[in-house]
Design an enzyme around this catalytic site. Structure first.
Site, PDB file in Angstrom:
ATOM      1  N   TYR A 138       4.073  -7.738 -46.329  1.00 65.74           N
ATOM      2  CA  TYR A 138       3.291  -8.967 -46.404  1.00 65.74           C
ATOM      3  C   TYR A 138       1.913  -8.731 -47.016  1.00 65.74           C
ATOM      4  O   TYR A 138       1.294  -9.664 -47.541  1.00 65.74           O
ATOM      5  CB  TYR A 138       3.111  -9.578 -45.010  1.00 65.74           C
ATOM      6  CG  TYR A 138       4.370 -10.167 -44.410  1.00 65.74           C
ATOM      7  CD1 TYR A 138       5.552 -10.229 -45.124  1.00 65.74           C
ATOM      8  CD2 TYR A 138       4.368 -10.654 -43.113  1.00 65.74           C
ATOM      9  CE1 TYR A 138       6.703 -10.764 -44.569  1.00 65.74           C
ATOM     10  CE2 TYR A 138       5.518 -11.182 -42.544  1.00 65.74           C
ATOM     11  CZ  TYR A 138       6.673 -11.241 -43.278  1.00 65.74           C
ATOM     12  OH  TYR A 138       7.810 -11.770 -42.729  1.00 65.74           O
ATOM     13  N   LYS A 193      14.204   1.119 -40.583  1.00 67.98           N
ATOM     14  CA  LYS A 193      15.338   1.293 -41.497  1.00 67.98           C
ATOM     15  C   LYS A 193      15.172   2.639 -42.204  1.00 67.98           C
ATOM     16  O   LYS A 193      15.155   2.739 -43.433  1.00 67.98           O
ATOM     17  CB  LYS A 193      15.385   0.129 -42.497  1.00 67.98           C
ATOM     18  CG  LYS A 193      16.665   0.046 -43.312  1.00 67.98           C
ATOM     19  CD  LYS A 193      17.898  -0.268 -42.490  1.00 67.98           C
ATOM     20  CE  LYS A 193      19.104  -0.461 -43.409  1.00 67.98           C
ATOM     21  NZ  LYS A 193      20.379  -0.502 -42.666  1.00 67.98           N
ATOM     22  N   ASP A 225      19.193  -3.618 -38.791  1.00 66.93           N
ATOM     23  CA  ASP A 225      20.411  -4.427 -38.857  1.00 66.93           C
ATOM     24  C   ASP A 225      21.203  -4.314 -37.554  1.00 66.93           C
ATOM     25  O   ASP A 225      21.733  -5.310 -37.035  1.00 66.93           O
ATOM     26  CB  ASP A 225      21.267  -4.041 -40.064  1.00 66.93           C
ATOM     27  CG  ASP A 225      21.377  -2.537 -40.268  1.00 66.93           C
ATOM     28  OD1 ASP A 225      20.720  -1.772 -39.541  1.00 66.93           O
ATOM     29  OD2 ASP A 225      22.135  -2.117 -41.168  1.00 66.93           O
ATOM     30  N   ASP A 249       8.937 -10.098 -37.554  1.00 67.35           N
ATOM     31  CA  ASP A 249       8.942 -11.532 -37.824  1.00 67.35           C
ATOM     32  C   ASP A 249      10.345 -12.094 -37.619  1.00 67.35           C
ATOM     33  O   ASP A 249      10.544 -13.117 -36.952  1.00 67.35           O
ATOM     34  CB  ASP A 249       8.467 -11.761 -39.261  1.00 67.35           C
ATOM     35  CG  ASP A 249       8.153 -13.215 -39.559  1.00 67.35           C
ATOM     36  OD1 ASP A 249       8.368 -14.076 -38.687  1.00 67.35           O
ATOM     37  OD2 ASP A 249       7.698 -13.500 -40.675  1.00 67.35           O
ATOM     38  N   ASP A 253      11.911 -14.125 -33.916  1.00 65.06           N
ATOM     39  CA  ASP A 253      12.429 -15.489 -34.007  1.00 65.06           C
ATOM     40  C   ASP A 253      13.876 -15.554 -33.542  1.00 65.06           C
ATOM     41  O   ASP A 253      14.291 -16.522 -32.894  1.00 65.06           O
ATOM     42  CB  ASP A 253      12.312 -16.005 -35.439  1.00 65.06           C
ATOM     43  CG  ASP A 253      10.942 -16.581 -35.743  1.00 65.06           C
ATOM     44  OD1 ASP A 253      10.010 -16.322 -34.949  1.00 65.06           O
ATOM     45  OD2 ASP A 253      10.780 -17.265 -36.767  1.00 65.06           O
TER      46      ASP A 253
END
Length: 358
Positions: A138, A193, A225, A249, A253
């Site tokens: 970001y 990851k 994942d 993020d 959610d």
């Protein structure tokens, strides 16, 4: 205690108004609270042509804590990217150095039926996700959209972003996560990851190094994942999760729906001195803005987090959380958590009910 109140856009002003009611009750009971309101996001653009006006940033810097509603709306989608509401949110996080984002996913027993999973899978759910907030893809540079040669001849547009973490950025959020895990179940799962990304390789190495300072905490590692799958398959295996900005993020959610509604979950974004910005994790929901339908409980619970982490007033934090628990136990529900047999109420009615239970 100086609180900067930034209602923002969409349902932001409606839900923040209910949280302010709670603060007014506490002030009437003797709490020394000063509140000042300022625009941010689309409201900041409308007022000053900037999603983070200089006066708003100055107020936030001077405050002990920030209470934020939500930002964004379809009317701003055609603005140049630096002027969009979300850029104001990213900037205030960066300017205030709010690097540690705490997102609890807690299921109230009465809302088990509102969860997207079977009650037996989510009953008793209590997870804390610690998300690094000021680094990662970001904020990494370089970034942009430019024209480059095409492999098939000619040219084409290419979008690019940079995933970037320094050792010090990972180390400081690791200490926050381990500290929180110490106060919970002493289990910390680091999500990355590392099988694909060098950035994640560094993340994992630093987490292992920091873990030596917290021998009482059991550290585990999981690829993002798999973590996404496990959150849906068996969410109660997790106690505290620590992860980077983009993974956090997405995962937080996803975890929000385990609790019945994204409208139930608060968050805290802290700097190294526990100064924080407190906000619900949901967005501005422009489709229901101005209709008095929004769920204010996540925003009210964000005030509880403010007292817990910035003001270190645990009795008041408990008092607010217990008032919310009573409202849920009494069967009051906004539309997002309503089920047959419960009483549907408006945003303001839910706020009034919490105040009554205080």
């Amino acid at each position: 205690m100086k609180i900067a109140v930034l209602p923002g856009d969409g349902i932001g002003p409606e839900i923040v108004a209910q949280a302010v009611k709670v603060l007014e009750v506490l002030r009437a009971d003797g709490a020394k609270i000063e509140m000042e309101t300022a625009p941010i996001g689309g409201a900041g653009y409308d007022a000053e042509g900037d999603p983070l006006p200089e006066a708003t940033l100055k107020l936030a810097r001077a405050a002990d804590a920030v209470l934020l509603g939500a930002v964004g709306g379809p009317q701003y989608d055609t603005l140049d990217r630096p002027l969009r509401p979300e850029r104001g949110l990213l900037r205030i996080r960066k300017e205030l150095n709010l690097f540690a984002n705490l997102r609890p996913a807690l299921l109230y027993p009465e809302l088990a039926g509102a969860s997207s999973l079977k009650p037996e899978v989510v009953s008793g759910l209590d997870i804390m996700i610690v998300r690094e907030l000021t680094g990662d893809v970001y904020f990494g540079q370089p970034r942009g959209i430019e024209v480059r040669p095409s492999p098939t001849g000619g040219s084409e547009r290419v979008g690019f972003n940079t995933m970037l973490y320094s050792e010090s950025e990972v180390r400081r959020v690791a200490h926050v996560a381990f500290g929180i895990a110490m106060k919970r179940g002493r289990k910390l799962c680091s999500v990355e990851k590392a099988n694909v990304l060098e950035c994640s390789e560094l993340w994992k190495e630093v987490m292992i190094e920091v873990s030596k300072d917290y021998p009482e905490v059991a550290l585990s590692h999981m690829y993002v994942d798999n973590a996404a799958m496990q959150l849906i398959r068996a969410p109660k295996q997790f106690d505290t999760i620590v992860t980077g900005n983009i993974f956090g993020d997405i995962l937080s959610d996803a975890a929000s729906m385990l609790s019945g509604s994204i409208g139930m979950l608060p968050s805290a974004s802290l700097d190294e001195h526990n100064k924080g910005m407190y906000e619900p994790i949901h967005g501005s929901a422009p489709d229901i803005a101005g209709k008095n339908l929004a769920n204010p409980l996540a925003t009210i619970l964000s005030v509880a987090m403010m007292y817990r982490y910035t003001f270190a007033d645990l009795p008041t934090a408990d008092r607010i959380e217990n008032a919310v628990k009573k409202v849920i136990a009494q069967g009051l529900r906004t539309g997002d958590i309503w089920t047959e047999g419960s009483q549907k109420v408006s945003c303001t009615e839910m706020g009034d009910a919490v105040v009554k239970n205080l």
